[in-house]
Design an enzyme around this catalytic site. Structure first.
Site, short mmCIF file in Angstrom:
data_model
loop_
_atom_site.label_atom_id
_atom_site.label_comp_id
_atom_site.label_asym_id
_atom_site.label_seq_id
_atom_site.Cartn_x
_atom_site.Cartn_y
_atom_site.Cartn_z
CE LYS A 119 18.80 -0.72 2.08
NZ LYS A 119 19.91 -0.34 2.72
CE LYS A 202 -9.74 -0.42 2.89
NZ LYS A 202 -10.61 -0.71 1.40
CE LYS A 205 -12.45 -10.56 5.35
NZ LYS A 205 -12.14 -9.93 4.13
#
Length: 230
Positions: A119, A202, A205
């Site tokens: 928001k 995924k 790093k």
């Protein structure tokens, strides 16, 4: 001789997903093509504002590439920030890149959606660097005119944006093939390596928790701990 180009953003420590999706394929390609392999330290500034962290990550990633078998005698291995012409080309290409094209970039759209979910104003907290990320990426690629850019299926749009920007430059300046359009090289039989904490994302790093990934420097005991931690 055909050439290929691959870069890894210098944030965090290299992990299993980086090895499977980028490092190993790039090293294999370096044995077939003239290869450009680079540490994308300018790109890291989108997420990290700590110079020491970027420097440390750059060293870790460079060491990982070499440890995994990169032969620097057969490839051009460099740090993005050591090539000032990339930023010069970045500005030129930014004058070619339509805003509507950049609006469609996955990373920018995801940031806008996240702000709406929280928001906030849709552009609140979104840096110009994140918005114009595809332009710098295009400069990285087009600077060396590689024929191939290895990408995963989820990253194909990034290369398509680079191709669109290159094509617009060629058309605007009536210079056919001044920038040859790079071709995606999608590796077969390579699956996405997902986060150990969120199977919908995924392995990354930049994710805060080390328990979300298997870092390439992890010992056997540390890897076993990942599967017993809460």
């Amino acid at each position: 001789m055909d050439s290929s180009l691959t870069g890894i953003t210098t944030t965090g420590t290299p992990h299993l997903g980086n090895y499977v999706g980028a490092i190993k394929p790039a090293i294999q390609l370096s044995k077939k093509f003239k290869s450009y392999l680079f540490l994308a330290d300018y790109h890291s500034l989108i997420k990290v504002n700590d110079p020491d962290a970027v420097k440390e990550s750059s060293m870790k990633i460079a060491a990982t590439w070499l440890a995994c078998g990169l032969d620097s005698k057969n490839s051009l291995f460099y740090r993005q920030s050591k090539v000032p012409q990339i930023l010069e080309l970045n500005w030129i290409l930014s004058c070619m890149a339509p805003k509507g094209l950049l609006n469609r970039a996955h990373a920018y759209k995801a940031a806008v959606d996240l702000n709406k979910e929280n928001k906030n104003d849709e552009d609140f907290g979104i840096s110009h660097g994140l918005f114009s990320y595809p332009v710098l990426m295009s400069a990285d690629i087009l600077m060396f005119n590689p024929k191939y850019v290895p990408v995963g299926k989820d990253q194909k749009q990034h290369l398509e944006l680079s191709r669109d920007i290159a094509q617009k430059f060629n058309n605007d300046f009536n210079t056919k093939n001044f920038f040859p359009l790079p071709e995606p090289l999608i590796q077969k039989n390579i699956s996405r390596v997902m986060s150990l904490r969120d199977g919908t994302k995924k392995m990354s790093k930049s994710e805060e928790s080390d328990y979300s990934r298997i870092n390439l420097k992890d010992s056997s005991d540390e890897i076993c701990l990942l599967y017993t931690s809460p």
